[in-house]
Scaffold this active site. Sequence first.
Site, PDB file in Angstrom:
ATOM      1  N   HIS A  52       0.905  -1.316  -0.052  1.00 45.02           N
ATOM      2  CA  HIS A  52       0.058  -0.002   0.089  1.00 45.02           C
ATOM      3  C   HIS A  52       1.035   1.322   0.029  1.00 45.02           C
ATOM      4  O   HIS A  52       0.692   2.121  -0.869  1.00 45.02           O
ATOM      5  CB  HIS A  52      -0.848  -0.097   1.240  1.00 45.02           C
ATOM      6  CG  HIS A  52      -1.677   1.225   1.256  1.00 45.02           C
ATOM      7  ND1 HIS A  52      -3.007   1.221   0.993  1.00 45.02           N
ATOM      8  CD2 HIS A  52      -1.349   2.549   1.915  1.00 45.02           C
ATOM      9  CE1 HIS A  52      -3.761   2.496   1.437  1.00 45.02           C
ATOM     10  NE2 HIS A  52      -2.669   2.997   1.849  1.00 45.02           N
ATOM     11  N   GLU A  53       1.924   1.231   0.824  1.00 45.53           N
ATOM     12  CA  GLU A  53       2.816   2.386   0.980  1.00 45.53           C
ATOM     13  C   GLU A  53       3.829   2.664  -0.459  1.00 45.53           C
ATOM     14  O   GLU A  53       3.929   3.611  -0.893  1.00 45.53           O
ATOM     15  CB  GLU A  53       3.552   2.316   2.135  1.00 45.53           C
ATOM     16  CG  GLU A  53       2.888   2.209   3.550  1.00 45.53           C
ATOM     17  CD  GLU A  53       2.019   3.621   3.578  1.00 45.53           C
ATOM     18  OE1 GLU A  53       2.275   4.589   3.316  1.00 45.53           O
ATOM     19  OE2 GLU A  53       0.847   3.092   4.164  1.00 45.53           O
ATOM     20  N   HIS A  63       1.865   4.684  -2.992  1.00 39.94           N
ATOM     21  CA  HIS A  63       1.793   5.972  -2.615  1.00 39.94           C
ATOM     22  C   HIS A  63       3.279   6.318  -3.042  1.00 39.94           C
ATOM     23  O   HIS A  63       3.442   7.511  -3.867  1.00 39.94           O
ATOM     24  CB  HIS A  63       1.773   6.387  -0.941  1.00 39.94           C
ATOM     25  CG  HIS A  63       0.488   5.884  -0.340  1.00 39.94           C
ATOM     26  ND1 HIS A  63      -0.792   6.950  -1.214  1.00 39.94           N
ATOM     27  CD2 HIS A  63      -0.155   5.712   0.573  1.00 39.94           C
ATOM     28  CE1 HIS A  63      -1.719   6.444  -0.251  1.00 39.94           C
ATOM     29  NE2 HIS A  63      -1.163   5.917   0.836  1.00 39.94           N
ATOM     30  N   GLU A  66      -5.926   7.089  -1.222  1.00 39.58           N
ATOM     31  CA  GLU A  66      -5.867   5.863  -0.134  1.00 39.58           C
ATOM     32  C   GLU A  66      -6.467   4.684  -0.769  1.00 39.58           C
ATOM     33  O   GLU A  66      -5.945   3.626  -1.024  1.00 39.58           O
ATOM     34  CB  GLU A  66      -6.449   6.078   1.060  1.00 39.58           C
ATOM     35  CG  GLU A  66      -5.642   6.921   2.025  1.00 39.58           C
ATOM     36  CD  GLU A  66      -4.271   6.703   2.303  1.00 39.58           C
ATOM     37  OE1 GLU A  66      -4.038   5.374   2.125  1.00 39.58           O
ATOM     38  OE2 GLU A  66      -3.434   7.764   2.394  1.00 39.58           O
TER      39      GLU A  66
END
Length: 399
Positions: free
Chosen positions: A253-254, A257, A333
């Site tokens: 997930h990071e 980003h 997100e």
Amino acid sequence: MKKLIGAYGIFLVLLWVYFGWFYEVDTYVDSRYAAYRHAYSFTVLTFPWIVLLAFILSGWHKGMLSRIENRLKRRWIQSFSFGLILMAVIQLLSLPLDALGFAMSKNADISNQPVLDWIVEWSIQSGFFIVMVAVLITVFRSLIRKFPNRWWLVLWLISLPIAFFIIYVQPIWIDPLFEDFTSLESGGLKDSIVELAGEAGIDENHIYQVNMSEKTSTYNAYVTGIGAQKRIVLWDTMLTGMSQNEVLFILAHEIAHYVKHHVYIGVAGYVLLSFVLLWSLSALYSVLYRNAHDRLQLRDRSDLRAVPVLLLLVTLLMFVTQPINLYVSRYMERSADRYAIDHTENLQPALESYQALARESKSDLSPSNWIVWLRYTHPPLGERIERIRTEMMEREQGD
């Protein structure tokens, strides 16, 4: 003044009674912490409005300002001194509310930060905030005298390189003032993290762990910095409290980003929003000055007596635009969640990671839409968990 304080007191009673007894909180744990946190958030949101409005109506700050102007002759010293005193008073008035938030987290076993450590951290953060606002007040007063019609544009242009500099140095100068950052500890988990990040073109030198176990038991990870200082930060609570596969899903997930440059999108949003805010502030202040300068006893547009009015306008404008910021954040997100799901073969650990996060943080899984609109930077965990479950079902049906 008494009516204002009384009305706000009634608002707070109704707010806390609603969230304390009537709001249906959806959570994995037997606790109403999430509901009370909603009430606390809206209390913190509205408290500065009442304080600043009370200053304006009571004229308390005018006597202090007169003494400053009589004793200090240089305008910039007057501005800076008044800003320091005014913001110090506001921060001290907010201290009980900040302490309440800390006590709530301690009582719910969310925070395990020592009280003295919290006091030191609060003092440092408050000091930065007080000085920063005092500097802005000083700059505002100087610019509005030199550029009465375009002060807002000049202030915006000045703020851009300063903001970029702060964002750039934040990971190396600012964040370490509050937390301890280290490289990942050697072991199998580090090897898996480095391998997954390497597949996305991220070097292990851009991945750090931060010691949060001394403060909290919850899990988190984030991306910060720009340019050479861009990095992924993993909380040590997550590294020790989650399984390897759960950690790797959060890392994915990071990574999303990182590779999707969401930090830069956030910076671009800041540039645009700050332009709109300052233009709106200038327009509103001009209207207010034309129609109420006698009532407010303003001698000119740069009068320091206007500072509480300007601060109130800023907080209200930020409230009006905040839902847009939050919507963009939730959109990014969701995009990162999608990336992590697409790059994870076994989603069971992913599901368990979000469930663990919900349990540890005692989150409200399905908050009301209006609460999400006003509070949430991330989609509610209930939505994120359901998205993974749906994906798992679709994959099973596809097989």
